[in-house]
Design a protein around this motif. Sequence first.
Motif, PDB file in Angstrom:
ATOM      1  N   ALA A 283       2.437  -5.706  10.707  1.00  0.00           N
ATOM      2  CA  ALA A 283       2.819  -4.416  11.292  1.00  0.00           C
ATOM      3  C   ALA A 283       4.017  -4.551  12.217  1.00  0.00           C
ATOM      4  O   ALA A 283       4.672  -3.554  12.543  1.00  0.00           O
ATOM      5  CB  ALA A 283       1.635  -3.831  12.045  1.00  0.00           C
TER       6      ALA A 283
ATOM      7  N   ASP B 267       1.411  -5.208   5.988  1.00  0.00           N
ATOM      8  CA  ASP B 267       1.422  -6.189   7.072  1.00  0.00           C
ATOM      9  C   ASP B 267       2.561  -7.192   6.823  1.00  0.00           C
ATOM     10  O   ASP B 267       2.955  -7.413   5.669  1.00  0.00           O
ATOM     11  CB  ASP B 267       0.077  -6.930   7.122  1.00  0.00           C
TER      12      ASP B 267
ATOM     13  N   ASN C  80       8.228   0.306   6.873  1.00  0.00           N
ATOM     14  CA  ASN C  80       6.811  -0.003   7.063  1.00  0.00           C
ATOM     15  C   ASN C  80       6.152   1.094   7.906  1.00  0.00           C
ATOM     16  O   ASN C  80       6.427   1.221   9.101  1.00  0.00           O
ATOM     17  CB  ASN C  80       6.672  -1.372   7.749  1.00  0.00           C
ATOM     18  N   HIS C  81       5.281   1.860   7.276  1.00  0.00           N
ATOM     19  CA  HIS C  81       4.640   2.979   7.973  1.00  0.00           C
ATOM     20  C   HIS C  81       3.682   2.494   9.055  1.00  0.00           C
ATOM     21  O   HIS C  81       3.318   3.276   9.951  1.00  0.00           O
ATOM     22  CB  HIS C  81       3.884   3.850   6.954  1.00  0.00           C
ATOM     23  N   ARG C  82       3.289   1.201   8.998  1.00  0.00           N
ATOM     24  CA  ARG C  82       2.393   0.685  10.034  1.00  0.00           C
ATOM     25  C   ARG C  82       3.149   0.241  11.285  1.00  0.00           C
ATOM     26  O   ARG C  82       2.523  -0.038  12.312  1.00  0.00           O
ATOM     27  CB  ARG C  82       1.617  -0.508   9.488  1.00  0.00           C
ATOM     28  N   ASN C  83       4.444   0.178  11.234  1.00  0.00           N
ATOM     29  CA  ASN C  83       5.234  -0.279  12.380  1.00  0.00           C
ATOM     30  C   ASN C  83       5.525   0.892  13.314  1.00  0.00           C
ATOM     31  O   ASN C  83       6.006   1.941  12.863  1.00  0.00           O
ATOM     32  CB  ASN C  83       6.540  -0.900  11.886  1.00  0.00           C
TER      33      ASN C  83
ATOM     34  N   ARG D 264       7.648   4.337  12.447  1.00  0.00           N
ATOM     35  CA  ARG D 264       6.986   5.648  12.465  1.00  0.00           C
ATOM     36  C   ARG D 264       7.669   6.607  13.442  1.00  0.00           C
ATOM     37  O   ARG D 264       7.780   7.800  13.180  1.00  0.00           O
ATOM     38  CB  ARG D 264       5.514   5.488  12.840  1.00  0.00           C
TER      39      ARG D 264
ATOM     40  N   ASP E 246       0.829  -1.218   0.000  1.00  0.00           N
ATOM     41  CA  ASP E 246       0.000   0.000   0.000  1.00  0.00           C
ATOM     42  C   ASP E 246       0.860   1.264   0.000  1.00  0.00           C
ATOM     43  O   ASP E 246       1.792   1.403   0.812  1.00  0.00           O
ATOM     44  CB  ASP E 246      -0.905   0.018   1.237  1.00  0.00           C
TER      45      ASP E 246
ATOM     46  N   SER F 200       3.113   0.999   3.347  1.00  0.00           N
ATOM     47  CA  SER F 200       2.313   0.566   4.497  1.00  0.00           C
ATOM     48  C   SER F 200       1.869  -0.860   4.232  1.00  0.00           C
ATOM     49  O   SER F 200       1.180  -1.124   3.247  1.00  0.00           O
ATOM     50  CB  SER F 200       1.095   1.486   4.686  1.00  0.00           C
TER      51      SER F 200
END
Length: 594
Positions: A484, A482, A533-536, A540, A448, A480
């Motif tokens: 995460a 998974d 990974n922007h979800r991590n 971030r 993403d 972004s």
Amino acid sequence: MSHTFRVDLRGVVDLLSHHLYATPRVYVRELLQNAVDAITARRLSEPRADGGIRFEPAERTGDRTLRIHDTGIGLTENQVHELLATIGRSSKRDDLGFARHEFLGQFGIGLLSCFMVADEIRVVTRCGDHPTVLWTGHSDGRYTVVLPGEQRAEPGTTVTLVPRPGEEHWLAERTVRELAGLYGSMLPFTVRVGDATVTTALPPWEKEPGETSAARWARLSAYAQEAFGFVPFDVIDLAAPEGGVRGVAFVLPAPANPAVRVAHRVYLKQMLLSEGVEGLLPSWAFFVRCVVDTTELRPTASREALYDDSLLEEVRQSLGGNLRGWLARLGAGDPRRLRDFLGVHHLGVKALAVHDDEMLRLVHQWWPYETNVGQLTLAEFADRYGVVRYTASADEFRQMSTVAAAQRIPLINAGYVYDDQLLARLPDAVDDVAVEVLNPADLTMRLDHLDPAGEAEVRPFRALAQRVLERHGVEVVVRSFDPASLPALYLLDGDTALQGDLRRARDDSDDLWASLYDAFTSGPEQRPQLVFNHRNPLARQAMSTGDEELAALAVEGLFTQALLLARQPLTPAATAAFNQSFLGLLTRAMGQQK
């Protein structure tokens, strides 16, 4: 003006008897061959004639000699001069009225092998009502022919070998019995050494009348254990009518090394040609050992190998078809046993499947592959997920498998030998199957993207990370995805890795070699990717810290962690980056505590 070649007979005898044959033990085989051919020739005119061969070893003759008696056709005085004293002449040639197909010998030089162990050879022979003839040959090339007063009672031949000094052990009873049993145990004539009969075995390619399948299995299993040293996984009947070949193949119970040349036991008209014949089967059939008998294939002059001609190639393909048929029958009738076989010998089957559609369909149906959703056959994978998607190397699979699974992208590891080739040509053999290669760049595109606001927010961090990692040749990307829990993903495909190796080699070379490397690295530079990974949460926090020094330390730490997770080797520069990151973060933490 024409001239005649001058031939040093002593030198020719030495050349043939000492350099044509690999070992002195073949003298017994050549004596057996001559005796068998003589009996065969006699039976052409006297079908009911007795067929017997008898060795009298040195311990029984009393004069250190070895004698071999046969009840064959014998020779006349003219034939003795023509055949025994002419190198390259054979009593099996058509011009003497014998069909070559009926006989073992083709070269007329087998008797010379006896000079490896003997200084003198005496031949006493009688043909029909002709008088008995005594031919005496010496290793220096001399020979004599006389008509002795004493006559043989029956047609046939007796060969007497007078041992060379130091070679007497070759004429001993134990040695002669072992060699006669090795070469002649399958002959259709009675062969005796002293009081022992060595022709007692039923050839493995024959079936005894009334023999049950279980009994034959037990007999052949015992034969394989004695001849090859293993109890076979299975036994396959072989036949190639074009070469007059019949035999059995014993499937190895343990994996075989495909790089090792496979040798088989080959008989010519039921007499052992060699225990180490190569090239009988296709190269992929390294999971079997064979014992076969042939009536049509041609031996080489030394009679220790087969002449590699078009007929042998036809036989090779036919025997390969026998093995393919056995595999297909297992797949149709005994899938469990086929899985057991593939668990041991999948390399051989895959090697065949690279060129054989039938075997590729068998692999597709039965061989389980490593995937990021568990062990599955290609057929099961296609049924569940529609597209057979794979990585071409094990390294790429290790890099991408976890992330791909989190994105619900099922993935097959085709990094083992032959797998990439098999999957690439799977649509040619299997209908309605879709195949797709997933490389690291493709995976990045499937992750993403951040929205415009997010892209603007992380742009300063991405620029900083690119500066920090520039010396490592890495392209920084932020996505972004998974799971995460993964802060960064290192992606390197095979082409990029090769280009990197070439550029490093170019940089370390002189001008001449550097110019050669430039020819292979002239295109746009390809770099491995480090995907943050922007979800991590950790990633971030590094992106938003606002402290460039702290962010640089975090980038170096996350980079080396991603290398380790991808199972990539740490270069000296990467190791230094890891140490610098760890030391810098530790210093910052300790300073804050104070």
